[in-house]
Motif scaffolding. Structure first.
Motif, PDB file in Angstrom:
ATOM      1  N   ASN A 189       0.838  -1.313   0.047  1.00 48.88           N
ATOM      2  CA  ASN A 189      -0.182  -0.103   0.086  1.00 48.88           C
ATOM      3  C   ASN A 189       0.998   1.301  -0.112  1.00 48.88           C
ATOM      4  O   ASN A 189       0.663   2.144  -0.568  1.00 48.88           O
ATOM      5  CB  ASN A 189      -0.881  -0.009   1.363  1.00 48.88           C
ATOM      6  N   VAL A 190       2.068   1.290   0.716  1.00 52.69           N
ATOM      7  CA  VAL A 190       2.949   2.454   0.925  1.00 52.69           C
ATOM      8  C   VAL A 190       3.431   2.572  -0.632  1.00 52.69           C
ATOM      9  O   VAL A 190       3.643   3.547  -1.194  1.00 52.69           O
ATOM     10  CB  VAL A 190       3.842   2.125   1.911  1.00 52.69           C
ATOM     11  N   ASN A 191       3.908   1.495  -1.038  1.00 55.65           N
ATOM     12  CA  ASN A 191       4.566   1.620  -2.498  1.00 55.65           C
ATOM     13  C   ASN A 191       3.619   1.906  -3.681  1.00 55.65           C
ATOM     14  O   ASN A 191       4.268   2.579  -4.420  1.00 55.65           O
ATOM     15  CB  ASN A 191       5.315   0.205  -2.886  1.00 55.65           C
ATOM     16  N   LEU A 192       2.397   1.693  -3.486  1.00 55.16           N
ATOM     17  CA  LEU A 192       1.471   2.106  -4.343  1.00 55.16           C
ATOM     18  C   LEU A 192       1.296   3.567  -4.295  1.00 55.16           C
ATOM     19  O   LEU A 192       1.096   4.030  -5.420  1.00 55.16           O
ATOM     20  CB  LEU A 192      -0.106   1.316  -4.084  1.00 55.16           C
ATOM     21  N   GLU A 193       1.437   4.036  -3.114  1.00 55.58           N
ATOM     22  CA  GLU A 193       1.338   5.663  -3.066  1.00 55.58           C
ATOM     23  C   GLU A 193       2.552   6.093  -3.827  1.00 55.58           C
ATOM     24  O   GLU A 193       2.486   7.270  -4.247  1.00 55.58           O
ATOM     25  CB  GLU A 193       1.153   5.929  -1.639  1.00 55.58           C
ATOM     26  N   VAL A 194       3.786   5.487  -3.451  1.00 57.62           N
ATOM     27  CA  VAL A 194       5.046   6.064  -4.223  1.00 57.62           C
ATOM     28  C   VAL A 194       4.754   6.130  -5.832  1.00 57.62           C
ATOM     29  O   VAL A 194       5.285   7.067  -6.174  1.00 57.62           O
ATOM     30  CB  VAL A 194       6.133   5.076  -3.742  1.00 57.62           C
ATOM     31  N   CYS A 195       4.086   5.077  -6.184  1.00 59.95           N
ATOM     32  CA  CYS A 195       4.037   4.962  -7.564  1.00 59.95           C
ATOM     33  C   CYS A 195       2.957   6.161  -8.100  1.00 59.95           C
ATOM     34  O   CYS A 195       3.034   6.587  -9.157  1.00 59.95           O
ATOM     35  CB  CYS A 195       3.215   3.504  -8.301  1.00 59.95           C
ATOM     36  N   ARG A 196       1.847   6.264  -7.463  1.00 60.37           N
ATOM     37  CA  ARG A 196       0.971   7.292  -7.591  1.00 60.37           C
ATOM     38  C   ARG A 196       1.465   8.658  -7.552  1.00 60.37           C
ATOM     39  O   ARG A 196       1.288   9.475  -8.593  1.00 60.37           O
ATOM     40  CB  ARG A 196      -0.283   7.521  -6.460  1.00 60.37           C
ATOM     41  N   LYS A 197       2.686   8.871  -6.535  1.00 56.48           N
ATOM     42  CA  LYS A 197       3.224  10.311  -6.652  1.00 56.48           C
ATOM     43  C   LYS A 197       4.535  10.432  -7.721  1.00 56.48           C
ATOM     44  O   LYS A 197       5.214  11.431  -7.658  1.00 56.48           O
ATOM     45  CB  LYS A 197       3.683  10.571  -5.258  1.00 56.48           C
ATOM     46  N   ARG A 198       4.891   9.122  -8.227  1.00 58.12           N
ATOM     47  CA  ARG A 198       5.959   9.051  -9.025  1.00 58.12           C
ATOM     48  C   ARG A 198       7.125   9.331  -8.166  1.00 58.12           C
ATOM     49  O   ARG A 198       8.255   9.976  -8.942  1.00 58.12           O
ATOM     50  CB  ARG A 198       5.809  10.097 -10.159  1.00 58.12           C
ATOM     51  N   GLY A 199       7.186   9.102  -6.941  1.00 57.47           N
ATOM     52  CA  GLY A 199       8.481   9.224  -6.020  1.00 57.47           C
ATOM     53  C   GLY A 199       8.263   9.042  -4.601  1.00 57.47           C
ATOM     54  O   GLY A 199       7.111   9.080  -4.100  1.00 57.47           O
ATOM     55  N   GLY A 200       9.267   9.045  -3.777  1.00 58.22           N
ATOM     56  CA  GLY A 200       9.298   8.573  -2.635  1.00 58.22           C
ATOM     57  C   GLY A 200      10.045   7.415  -2.296  1.00 58.22           C
ATOM     58  O   GLY A 200      10.597   6.779  -3.072  1.00 58.22           O
ATOM     59  N   LYS A 201      10.092   7.159  -0.806  1.00 56.12           N
ATOM     60  CA  LYS A 201      10.759   5.919  -0.332  1.00 56.12           C
ATOM     61  C   LYS A 201      10.116   4.584  -0.386  1.00 56.12           C
ATOM     62  O   LYS A 201       8.845   4.474   0.042  1.00 56.12           O
ATOM     63  CB  LYS A 201      10.869   6.115   1.026  1.00 56.12           C
ATOM     64  N   LEU A 202      10.636   3.701  -1.220  1.00 57.73           N
ATOM     65  CA  LEU A 202       9.980   2.287  -1.294  1.00 57.73           C
ATOM     66  C   LEU A 202      10.180   1.503  -0.257  1.00 57.73           C
ATOM     67  O   LEU A 202      11.429   1.734   0.654  1.00 57.73           O
ATOM     68  CB  LEU A 202      10.504   1.601  -2.713  1.00 57.73           C
ATOM     69  N   HIS A 203       9.268   0.711   0.228  1.00 55.06           N
ATOM     70  CA  HIS A 203       9.430  -0.323   1.465  1.00 55.06           C
ATOM     71  C   HIS A 203       9.608  -1.815   0.762  1.00 55.06           C
ATOM     72  O   HIS A 203       8.463  -2.188   0.408  1.00 55.06           O
ATOM     73  CB  HIS A 203       8.286  -0.206   2.096  1.00 55.06           C
ATOM     74  N   PHE A 204      10.617  -2.318   0.949  1.00 56.76           N
ATOM     75  CA  PHE A 204      10.996  -3.448   0.379  1.00 56.76           C
ATOM     76  C   PHE A 204      10.418  -4.585   1.180  1.00 56.76           C
ATOM     77  O   PHE A 204       9.831  -5.546   0.514  1.00 56.76           O
ATOM     78  CB  PHE A 204      12.664  -3.892   0.242  1.00 56.76           C
ATOM     79  N   GLY A 205      10.389  -4.395   2.401  1.00 55.91           N
ATOM     80  CA  GLY A 205       9.879  -5.455   3.429  1.00 55.91           C
ATOM     81  C   GLY A 205      11.004  -6.336   4.273  1.00 55.91           C
ATOM     82  O   GLY A 205      11.805  -7.160   3.836  1.00 55.91           O
ATOM     83  N   ASN A 206      10.778  -5.867   5.489  1.00 53.10           N
ATOM     84  CA  ASN A 206      11.719  -6.472   6.511  1.00 53.10           C
ATOM     85  C   ASN A 206      11.604  -8.041   6.742  1.00 53.10           C
ATOM     86  O   ASN A 206      12.436  -8.904   6.919  1.00 53.10           O
ATOM     87  CB  ASN A 206      11.678  -5.654   7.939  1.00 53.10           C
ATOM     88  N   GLN A 207      10.177  -8.471   6.503  1.00 53.25           N
ATOM     89  CA  GLN A 207       9.808  -9.949   6.442  1.00 53.25           C
ATOM     90  C   GLN A 207      10.449 -10.659   5.803  1.00 53.25           C
ATOM     91  O   GLN A 207      11.205 -11.997   5.972  1.00 53.25           O
ATOM     92  CB  GLN A 207       8.498 -10.142   6.675  1.00 53.25           C
ATOM     93  N   LEU A 208      10.867 -10.119   4.394  1.00 50.63           N
ATOM     94  CA  LEU A 208      11.739 -10.943   3.661  1.00 50.63           C
ATOM     95  C   LEU A 208      13.241 -10.882   3.862  1.00 50.63           C
ATOM     96  O   LEU A 208      13.878 -12.100   3.456  1.00 50.63           O
ATOM     97  CB  LEU A 208      11.354 -10.275   1.950  1.00 50.63           C
ATOM     98  N   VAL A 209      13.696  -9.947   4.233  1.00 53.95           N
ATOM     99  CA  VAL A 209      15.187  -9.904   4.655  1.00 53.95           C
ATOM    100  C   VAL A 209      15.286 -10.791   5.651  1.00 53.95           C
ATOM    101  O   VAL A 209      16.291 -11.398   5.865  1.00 53.95           O
ATOM    102  CB  VAL A 209      15.329  -8.473   4.929  1.00 53.95           C
TER     103      VAL A 209
END
Length: 212
Positions: A189-209
């Motif tokens: 959801n956070v990353n979709l907002e980044v796409c909408r704004k065409r910029g911002g900090k992407l959240h890769f996901g601590n759970q995967l790491v």
């Protein structure tokens, strides 16, 4: 046993990575000395570790010495017993991503469908700035994964790669797929907002790491 040592090494390396580009004079020399010390220490640790692992392996091969049940490698993941897998894990923890990649390439030559090896490779390539190669390994994992939550995390990671390349339409589709598999995952959801704004900090996901 070694967690404290590696924690301190990582802490010192992070200090160098953060401060060195803007450091000057005595501070810059101090950071350079710390880097050289870390480099020597990592080489020494790796040399000693590999020498010990080789001796241990030779002992197992030449002596009829059964492993304790808790040390046995699960049958479903034979690659975990490979020396290259163990070395690759060590290189990753030491932030030596190039060497990590070399080791896990050997693993997937024998076990191309190893999820663990593919994930290590993907993360190491991302650390090296090679998003396209990381994409290939993550995409390979998708066909092998049955668990919805893990699929969601992989789709989110793929979306982050595309968004970092400013391919926002593709990224949005991937983030939507991530939410389809796990609506409770917060990062898409956070990353979709980044796409909408065409910029911002992407959240890769601590759970995967955290799976590494």
């Amino acid at each position: 046993m070694f967690q404290h040592l590696f924690a301190e090494m990582n802490k010192m390396l992070q200090e160098i990575v953060t401060d060195y580009p803007s450091a000057e004079g005595a501070r810059r020399n101090d950071l350079l000395c710390k880097y050289n010390m870390l480099h020597r220490l990592s080489d020494e640790v790796m040399d000693e570790w590999l020498a010990f692992a080789e001796k241990l392996s030779q002992f197992r091969e030449h002596c009829d010495f059964p492993l304790q049940p808790e040390e046995e490698v699960p049958q479903e993941a034979p690659e975990l017993a490979m020396d290259s897998f163990v070395r690759g894990q060590g290189y990753y923890k030491l932030l030596m991503y190039g060497k990590c990649i070399e080791q896990f390439k050997e693993v997937i030559q024998q076990h191309p469908d190893s999820l663990a090896a593919r994930l290590y490779l993907a993360m190491a390539y991302l650390q090296e700035g090679d998003g396209e190669t990381a994409w290939g390994h993550l995409n390979h994992m998708l066909a092998l994964i049955r668990e919805s939550k893990l699929k969601a995390m992989i789709y989110n990671a793929l979306g982050c790669i595309r968004a970092s390349q400013e391919r926002f339409k593709e990224a949005s589709e991937l983030f939507s797929l991530s939410l389809l598999h796990d609506p409770a995952l917060p990062e898409p959801n956070v990353n979709l907002e980044v796409c909408r704004k065409r910029g911002g900090k992407l959240h890769f996901g601590n759970q995967l790491v955290s799976l590494l």
